[in-house]
Design an enzyme around this catalytic site. Structure first.
Site, mmCIF file in Angstrom:
data_model
loop_
_atom_site.group_PDB
_atom_site.id
_atom_site.type_symbol
_atom_site.label_atom_id
_atom_site.label_comp_id
_atom_site.label_asym_id
_atom_site.label_seq_id
_atom_site.Cartn_x
_atom_site.Cartn_y
_atom_site.Cartn_z
ATOM 1 N N ASN A 168 0.850 -1.195 0.000
ATOM 2 C CA ASN A 168 0.000 0.000 0.000
ATOM 3 C C ASN A 168 0.885 1.245 0.000
ATOM 4 O O ASN A 168 1.963 1.262 0.590
ATOM 5 C CB ASN A 168 -0.912 0.055 1.231
ATOM 6 C CG ASN A 168 -1.923 1.178 1.087
ATOM 7 O OD1 ASN A 168 -2.805 1.117 0.237
ATOM 8 N ND2 ASN A 168 -1.780 2.227 1.885
ATOM 9 N N TYR A 172 0.285 10.216 4.181
ATOM 10 C CA TYR A 172 -0.113 10.460 5.568
ATOM 11 C C TYR A 172 0.935 11.375 6.194
ATOM 12 O O TYR A 172 2.118 11.047 6.188
ATOM 13 C CB TYR A 172 -0.162 9.158 6.375
ATOM 14 C CG TYR A 172 -0.767 7.961 5.663
ATOM 15 C CD1 TYR A 172 -2.096 7.956 5.249
ATOM 16 C CD2 TYR A 172 0.001 6.816 5.427
ATOM 17 C CE1 TYR A 172 -2.639 6.849 4.603
ATOM 18 C CE2 TYR A 172 -0.537 5.702 4.798
ATOM 19 C CZ TYR A 172 -1.852 5.722 4.381
ATOM 20 O OH TYR A 172 -2.378 4.619 3.759
ATOM 21 N N ARG A 173 0.492 12.480 6.751
ATOM 22 C CA ARG A 173 1.458 13.446 7.293
ATOM 23 C C ARG A 173 2.280 12.830 8.432
ATOM 24 O O ARG A 173 1.831 11.914 9.114
ATOM 25 C CB ARG A 173 0.721 14.679 7.806
ATOM 26 C CG ARG A 173 -0.076 14.405 9.068
ATOM 27 C CD ARG A 173 -0.534 15.697 9.719
ATOM 28 N NE ARG A 173 -1.212 15.433 10.960
ATOM 29 C CZ ARG A 173 -2.517 15.632 11.164
ATOM 30 N NH1 ARG A 173 -3.291 16.087 10.199
ATOM 31 N NH2 ARG A 173 -3.038 15.372 12.342
ATOM 32 N N TRP A 186 -1.585 7.749 9.796
ATOM 33 C CA TRP A 186 -2.553 7.048 8.959
ATOM 34 C C TRP A 186 -3.822 6.911 9.761
ATOM 35 O O TRP A 186 -3.811 6.422 10.887
ATOM 36 C CB TRP A 186 -2.031 5.705 8.453
ATOM 37 C CG TRP A 186 -1.351 4.815 9.437
ATOM 38 C CD1 TRP A 186 -1.792 4.449 10.679
ATOM 39 C CD2 TRP A 186 -0.097 4.150 9.243
ATOM 40 N NE1 TRP A 186 -0.901 3.602 11.263
ATOM 41 C CE2 TRP A 186 0.134 3.396 10.408
ATOM 42 C CE3 TRP A 186 0.821 4.097 8.184
ATOM 43 C CZ2 TRP A 186 1.279 2.614 10.547
ATOM 44 C CZ3 TRP A 186 1.945 3.315 8.342
ATOM 45 C CH2 TRP A 186 2.169 2.597 9.504
ATOM 46 N N GLY A 191 -5.233 2.449 4.300
ATOM 47 C CA GLY A 191 -4.461 1.244 4.000
ATOM 48 C C GLY A 191 -3.319 0.997 4.975
ATOM 49 O O GLY A 191 -3.125 -0.134 5.448
ATOM 50 N N GLU A 232 -1.332 1.120 -5.601
ATOM 51 C CA GLU A 232 -1.293 2.472 -6.164
ATOM 52 C C GLU A 232 -0.293 2.551 -7.330
ATOM 53 O O GLU A 232 -0.425 3.410 -8.206
ATOM 54 C CB GLU A 232 -0.906 3.492 -5.083
ATOM 55 C CG GLU A 232 -2.026 3.896 -4.123
ATOM 56 C CD GLU A 232 -2.389 2.860 -3.068
ATOM 57 O OE1 GLU A 232 -1.663 1.849 -2.930
ATOM 58 O OE2 GLU A 232 -3.404 3.057 -2.371
ATOM 59 N N ASP A 281 -5.312 21.844 9.490
ATOM 60 C CA ASP A 281 -5.639 20.802 8.517
ATOM 61 C C ASP A 281 -6.410 21.332 7.310
ATOM 62 O O ASP A 281 -6.737 22.514 7.250
ATOM 63 C CB ASP A 281 -6.421 19.684 9.216
ATOM 64 C CG ASP A 281 -5.930 18.311 8.806
ATOM 65 O OD1 ASP A 281 -5.768 18.092 7.596
ATOM 66 O OD2 ASP A 281 -5.710 17.469 9.699
HETATM 67 C C1 LIG Z 1 -1.771 16.681 1.240
HETATM 68 C C2 LIG Z 1 -2.483 15.486 1.776
HETATM 69 C C3 LIG Z 1 -2.296 15.096 3.087
HETATM 70 C C4 LIG Z 1 -2.957 13.987 3.615
HETATM 71 N N1 LIG Z 1 -2.730 13.624 4.908
HETATM 72 C C5 LIG Z 1 -3.328 12.517 5.396
HETATM 73 C C6 LIG Z 1 -3.051 12.084 6.720
HETATM 74 O O1 LIG Z 1 -2.296 12.706 7.458
HETATM 75 N N2 LIG Z 1 -3.667 10.947 7.167
HETATM 76 C C7 LIG Z 1 -4.516 10.220 6.384
HETATM 77 O O2 LIG Z 1 -5.012 9.184 6.826
HETATM 78 N N3 LIG Z 1 -4.815 10.627 5.120
HETATM 79 C C8 LIG Z 1 -4.223 11.749 4.612
HETATM 80 N N4 LIG Z 1 -4.489 12.149 3.337
HETATM 81 C C9 LIG Z 1 -5.479 11.410 2.538
HETATM 82 C C10 LIG Z 1 -4.942 10.103 2.022
HETATM 83 O O3 LIG Z 1 -3.722 10.287 1.358
HETATM 84 C C11 LIG Z 1 -5.963 9.475 1.078
HETATM 85 O O4 LIG Z 1 -7.122 9.176 1.820
HETATM 86 C C12 LIG Z 1 -5.453 8.223 0.371
HETATM 87 O O5 LIG Z 1 -6.429 7.792 -0.545
HETATM 88 C C13 LIG Z 1 -5.175 7.119 1.344
HETATM 89 O O6 LIG Z 1 -4.709 5.988 0.665
HETATM 90 P P1 LIG Z 1 -4.969 4.538 1.255
HETATM 91 O O7 LIG Z 1 -6.397 4.204 0.958
HETATM 92 O O8 LIG Z 1 -4.007 3.662 0.508
HETATM 93 O O9 LIG Z 1 -4.706 4.575 2.692
HETATM 94 C C14 LIG Z 1 -3.844 13.257 2.795
HETATM 95 C C15 LIG Z 1 -4.040 13.646 1.481
HETATM 96 C C16 LIG Z 1 -3.375 14.749 0.960
HETATM 97 C C17 LIG Z 1 -3.607 15.136 -0.463
HETATM 98 MN MN LIG Z 2 -4.376 2.057 -0.768
#
Ligand SMILES: Cc1cc2nc3c(=O)[nH]c(=O)nc-3n(C[C@H](O)[C@H](O)[C@H](O)COP(=O)(O)O)c2cc1C
Ligand SMILES: [Mn+2]
Length: 484
Positions: A168, A172-173, A186, A191, A232, A281
C-alpha cells in the site's frame, strides 16, 4: 511523461508556471504563509520553488499541483476527462473480432504491461546513503502558528501487509518528534492503518519506507482513493504510460520509487503510540491532538542535490483541492461501472471532499436518488460523504450556483432529506463521537407521482431556440458598443 520531479519542475519553468523565490524565506510559518497567499490568488497562482529556505541548502518545491492546468500537466493530459476516457477503454476491453481489431488493441495491451512495476538495481534516490542521517537536514515546514511542530506533509508511505505482502502507498502526514522519529498519521480507515493492525495482531515490528518527491504522477497516485488491496503503483504505471521503477531499500525489506528525491527508511513498533497534533488541517481548522503510531528512522537515502517537495493545507482552496479534483475525474468512470446512472459528480472546494458531494443522475425509478446516496455511503472513501446532493441529469453539477438554485427550488425538506449514521472521516469535528456520526442526503431531483408527488412539476424557463439565437447576435453587438 516526466521521468522525475526535476523534469516536471523544468517543464513548469518553461511553461511560465513556476515562480522561483531567491531570497531567504523561513520554513517556520513563512513558506506556508506565502504559499497560502499564492493559493488564494485567481486560478491557484504559480508553482513555487523556494531556492533558499532560511537555514538550509535544500530548495523547497510547493504548490506544484495547485491549479487545474498544472494538475493536467502532472498527469500528461490537457483535460482530466481525457484520462476518464482512457480508463473507460481499459475497464471495458472489446473482444477483438479479427486481426486488425486485435492489432488496434495493442496500445491497450501495452498499457496493461505498464501496470506492473519493475525492480532496478541502481537508483537516483540512493546516490547518497546516510545511515546516521537525521531529519534536521531537510527543510520540513512548520505550517501554522498553533501546529504541534514541523510536519512532512506530502510523504508517500510504503507498507506491506505483514501476512499477504500486499503493498500500500498512502499520503499520511508525519510530525517530526526529533531527528530520528516522527508521528505516523494514517487514519483508522486507511491502508497503512490496516497493515499496522495486522502487524499489531502478530506482535511484529513493521517496516515502513517513505518516499519524498517522486515524479508527479506517483505523488498524485499516493493520494488517490484506490480500493483496499489494489496497488497504487498500478494506477501510477497506467497514468504514466510507463512502468514504475523500484529499488530495494538499504535497511528495510521494502521497495521504493527509484526516481524519488529522498527516502526515509524505518519501522513502526506494535503497541507504540505518541501524541500527535495539533495540525492546521485541510478542513481549515486545527485538528485535535490524538495518539498515533511512531515512525523510527533507520536510514536516509537521497540524491546528491535533492529538492524537498511538500504542500500545505488550510482554509480551502489550496493545493489539495486540485489533487482531489484529479481523483474525482479519474474515479468517475470506475464508479460508473457499478452505478451507470451517474452522469457527473462534483466536490466543491469549500466542501473539503467529505463534507459535500453533488451528483447528477439519469433518474429511472422511484427512490433512485436515495439508492445513489446509499451506494456512496458504502463505497470506499465516499463513505465519508457528510452531505450528498442528488440532482437530475440536466443540472450542471460543476456549476455550484445552479445547484444551489435547483436544491432551493426542488426540495420539500421534510420529504426529501435522508439521514443516516455511519463512519465519519477522522477529521470530522462536529459529530458527537470521533469517526462516527450522521450523514445527510438531499434528493433534489424532480419528484414523480410514483414517489407520492401528484402536483404538476413546473417547467424550467427557457426561450425558443430562434429567440435565443437572435439574443446572442444582438447581445454580441450590444457588448461591442458597450465595451468600446
Ligand atoms: C496533502 C495530503 C495530506 C494527507 N494527509 C493525510 C493524513 O495525514 N492521514 C490520512 O489518513 N490521510 C491523509 N491524506 C489522505 C490520504 O492520502 C488518502 O485518503 C489516500 O487515498 C489514502 O490511501 P490509502 O487508501 O491507501 O490509505 C492526505 C491527502 C493529501 C492530499
Ligand atoms: Mn491504498
Amino acid at each position: 511523461m516526466f521521468a522525475d520531479l526535476n523534469a516536471f519542475i523544468a517543464a513548469l519553468d518553461s511553461e511560465r508556471e513556476l515562480a522561483r523565490i531567491g531570497e531567504p524565506v523561513s520554513p517556520d510559518l513563512e513558506i506556508c504563509a506565502v504559499t497560502d497567499r499564492v493559493s488564494k490568488s485567481p486560478g491557484g497562482g504559480p508553482a513555487l520553488l523556494f531556492e533558499r529556505p532560511a537555514g538550509f541548502d535544500m530548495p523547497v518545491a510547493i504548490n506544484l499541483f495547485g491549479s487545474m492546468k498544472r494538475m493536467c500537466m502532472a498527469l500528461g493530459v490537457s483535460r482530466l476527462d481525457d484520462l476518464a476516457a482512457e480508463i473507460e477503454t481499459l475497464a471495458t476491453p472489446k473482444i477483438p473480432s479479427g486481426m486488425i481489431d486485435a492489432l488496434k488493441m495493442l496500445p491497450t495491451v501495452n498499457r496493461l504491461r505498464d501496470l506492473m512495476p519493475r525492480t532496478v538495481t541502481s537508483a537516483p534516490c540512493q546516490e547518497v546513503v546516510r545511515k546516521n542521517g537525521t531529519l534536521d537536514e531537510i527543510p520540513i515546514l512548520t505550517c501554522w502558528p498553533e501546529d504541534g511542530g514541523r510536519y512532512i506533509t506530502l510523504p508517500l508511505v510504503f507498507t506491506k501487509d505483514p501476512e499477504t505482502g500486499t503493498r500500500n502507498i498512502g499520503t499520511y502526514r508525519m510530525q517530526v518528534f526529533d531527528g530520528r522519529t516522527t508521528g505516523m498519521h494514517w487514519q483508522r480507515h486507511k491502508g497503512g492503518a490496516q497493515h499496522y493492525r495486522v502487524a499489531e495482531r502478530l506482535g511484529q515490528r513493521m517496516p515502513v519506507a517513505v518516499a519524498l518527491g517522486p515524479d508527479p504522477v506517483l505523488a498524485y497516485a499516493a493520494t488517490a482513493p484506490m480500493p483496499e488491496g489494489l496497488d497504487e503503483l498500478m494506477l501510477a504505471g497506467f497514468l504514466r504510460r510507463e512502468r514504475v521503477d523500484l529499488v530495494k531499500c538499504v535497511t528495510v525489506d521494502l521497495e521504493v520509487p527509484a526516481n524519488a528525491q529522498i527516502v526515509l527508511e524505518g519501522y513502526v513498533e506494535p503497541g507504540e503510540r505518541r501524541r500527535e497534533g495539533p495540525f492546521g488541517d485541510h478542513t481549515g481548522f486545527y485538528s485535535h491532538p490524538d495518539d498515533y503510531p511512531v515512525f523510527h528512522l533507520t536510514c536516509i537515502t537521497q540524491r546528491k542535490s535533492p529538492i524537498y517537495l511538500t504542500t500545505v493545507v488550510g482554509v480551502p482552496p489550496m493545493e489539495d483541492y486540485y489533487l482531489g479534483q484529479a481523483s474525482a475525474r479519474i474515479f468517475l468512470p470506475l464508479i460508473r461501472k457499478t452505478l451507470p446512472e451517474i452522469v457527473d459528480m462534483h466536490f466543491p472546494a469549500a466542501g473539503i471532499f467529505h463534507n459535500l458531494v453533488i451528483v447528477s443522475i439519469d433518474k429511472r425509478y422511484p427512490g433512485h436518488a436515495r439508492k445513489i446516496m446509499n451506494a456512496f455511503w458504502g463505497l470506499g472513501q465516499l463513505m465519508f460523504s457528510k452531505t450528498i446532493v442528488v440532482v437530475d441529469r440536466d443540472v450542471d453539477v460543476q456549476n455550484e450556483a445552479e445547484v444551489a438554485w435547483i436544491v432551493g427550488t426542488h426540495i420539500d425538506p421534510e420529504r426529501d432529506i435522508q439521514f443516516t449514521r455511519g463512519p465519519m472521516d477522522d477529521l470530522e469535528d462536529a459529530s458527537n463521537l470521533p469517526a462516527y456520526g450522521s450523514k445527510m442526503g438531499i434528493d433534489a431531483t424532480r419528484k414523480w407521482p410514483s414517489e407520492g408527488f401528484t402536483r404538476p412539476w413546473p417547467a424550467r424557463i427557457r426561450t425558443s431556440p430562434e429567440a435565443q439565437r437572435r439574443a446572442e447576435e444582438i447581445w454580441g453587438r450590444i457588448r461591442q458598443g458597450w465595451q468600446a
